[in-house]
Write a protein that holds these residues in place. Structure first.
Motif, PDB file in Angstrom:
ATOM      1  N   ALA A  96       0.831  -1.203  -0.067  1.00 56.11           N
ATOM      2  CA  ALA A  96       0.051   0.159  -0.070  1.00 56.11           C
ATOM      3  C   ALA A  96       0.824   1.234  -0.026  1.00 56.11           C
ATOM      4  O   ALA A  96       0.485   2.230  -0.309  1.00 56.11           O
ATOM      5  CB  ALA A  96      -0.793  -0.074   1.189  1.00 56.11           C
ATOM      6  N   LEU A  97       2.105   1.239   0.853  1.00 56.59           N
ATOM      7  CA  LEU A  97       2.877   2.151   0.716  1.00 56.59           C
ATOM      8  C   LEU A  97       3.995   2.373  -0.255  1.00 56.59           C
ATOM      9  O   LEU A  97       5.033   3.263  -0.345  1.00 56.59           O
ATOM     10  CB  LEU A  97       3.386   2.437   2.414  1.00 56.59           C
ATOM     11  N   HIS A  98       3.975   1.507  -0.966  1.00 55.04           N
ATOM     12  CA  HIS A  98       5.088   1.457  -2.090  1.00 55.04           C
ATOM     13  C   HIS A  98       6.595   1.096  -1.418  1.00 55.04           C
ATOM     14  O   HIS A  98       7.388   2.021  -1.836  1.00 55.04           O
ATOM     15  CB  HIS A  98       5.136   2.620  -3.092  1.00 55.04           C
ATOM     16  N   LEU A  99       6.497   0.481  -0.439  1.00 53.55           N
ATOM     17  CA  LEU A  99       7.750   0.121   0.147  1.00 53.55           C
ATOM     18  C   LEU A  99       8.048  -1.290   0.064  1.00 53.55           C
ATOM     19  O   LEU A  99       7.368  -2.115  -0.283  1.00 53.55           O
ATOM     20  CB  LEU A  99       7.900   0.666   1.831  1.00 53.55           C
ATOM     21  N   THR A 100       9.222  -1.718   0.571  1.00 47.17           N
ATOM     22  CA  THR A 100       9.622  -3.190   0.833  1.00 47.17           C
ATOM     23  C   THR A 100       9.048  -3.526   2.332  1.00 47.17           C
ATOM     24  O   THR A 100       9.018  -2.820   3.114  1.00 47.17           O
ATOM     25  CB  THR A 100      10.951  -3.342   0.750  1.00 47.17           C
ATOM     26  N   PRO A 101       8.953  -4.737   2.628  1.00 46.64           N
ATOM     27  CA  PRO A 101       8.234  -5.241   3.753  1.00 46.64           C
ATOM     28  C   PRO A 101       9.542  -4.812   4.719  1.00 46.64           C
ATOM     29  O   PRO A 101       9.376  -4.506   5.987  1.00 46.64           O
ATOM     30  CB  PRO A 101       8.178  -6.609   3.723  1.00 46.64           C
TER      31      PRO A 101
END
Length: 309
Positions: free
Chosen positions: A33-38
């Motif tokens: 959702a935040l366009h990040l990696t886990p």
């Protein structure tokens, strides 16, 4: 000796990541959702935990869940965010012209079809110097965008993925109840009836949208309440396509009255159900405190006015 307390500071951006983790329920979905990696999400949460000096997550099977302290922190974060929005509104009102230069409205597709054209026309007259942009979106992504400031006003419907009415992060404005009719082909055996019991369509082919969408969920739930599981032959979310398939005799469907412009000219029959008709509740939301902003207050006013012409 006088004890010197350590200053308590937290990064509001990291709080937003924690809030998204609460909404999405997993690191992977939060990252998407935040366009990040886990890994980046985990690092943000870990850094926030160090800042606050409390554990924020705990193991839950193969995943994680928020601790009680994390939920307390988020409750205070809601109050902080609301106060910052009030400050933004006060500063905008203080400046010459009393408002921002642009507003972005995030809205469900049927709202763009049946509600926003009149709203945008009215706003162009009332706020000629304000640019109003529209983004098609639905919960939960819509409220992630609202939290992050990519959207200023969210127009959505009440269903499982939407925030509850009691959510302290948002100021909510009720707009309308959108009744849904049953659409059948013009030559259908029930076309002349006007009002039917939904169970009379238990053996029909159905055209139903994604179960994660409001109308897709409503169609399944009202059929279940009528005592049957719909035979879904076509999984379609586009309203014009749904109407075209009904007209072509490919099945029956629920069509919201809000999108009548896309099916008004089609050769199909609209039926109402006995008892309480299927419906969905449309509302607008802004970040708590932002309702004081003069421009956003005007947008909300026109949304209300165009919902009840």
């Amino acid at each position: 000796m006088e004890q010197i307390s350590t200053p308590f500071t937290v990064d509001l951006r990291r709080l937003a990541v924690l809030r998204e983790l609460q909404r999405r329920g997993s690191l992977a979905r939060t990252a998407e959702a935040l366009h990040l990696t886990p890994s980046a999400v985990s690092q943000q949460i870990a850094a926030l935990a160090r800042e606050a000096g409390i554990p924020l997550t705990e193991k839950d099977g193969r995943g994680v869940r928020l601790t009680g302290q994390a939920r307390v922190l988020l409750a205070h974060a809601d109050l902080i965010a609301a106060q910052l929005e009030r400050a933004r509104a006060d500063l905008a009102a203080y400046g010459e012209g009393g408002g921002r230069g642009a507003v972005t409205i995030g809205c469900l597709s049927s709202g763009i079809l049946g509600l926003l054209p009149d709203v945008l026309t009215a706003l162009s007259e009332r706020l000629p110097r304000v640019r109003v942009d529209v983004v098609e979106s639905a919960p939960p992504d819509l409220f992630t965008a609202l939290d992050g400031g990519q959207v200023d006003v969210a127009v959505a419907v009440d269903f499982a993925s939407a925030p509850p009415r009691t959510d302290p992060r948002y100021s909510r404005t009720e707009l309308l109840t959108d009744v849904m009719d049953i659409a059948v082909p013009a030559g259908h055996r029930l076309a002349g009836r006007g009002r039917i019991a939904l169970r009379e369509l238990a053996y029909e082919s159905w055209i139903v949208g994604d179960p994660r969408s409001c109308v897709g969920a409503v169609a399944r739930s009202v059929c279940a309440a009528a005592g049957f599981t719909p035979d879904i032959r076509h999984a379609v979310d586009d309203w014009a396509a749904v109407a075209a398939l009904v007209e072509a005799g490919q099945g029956v469907a629920l069509l919201p009255r809000l999108v009548r412009p896309v099916y008004a000219g089609r050769r199909l029959a609209l039926l109402t159900t006995e008892g309480e008709p299927p419906s969905r509740h449309v509302f607008a939301a802004v970040r708590k405190g932002a309702e004081k902003d003069a421009v956003l207050a005007t947008v909300l006013e026109e949304l209300r006015a165009c919902s009840h012409p």
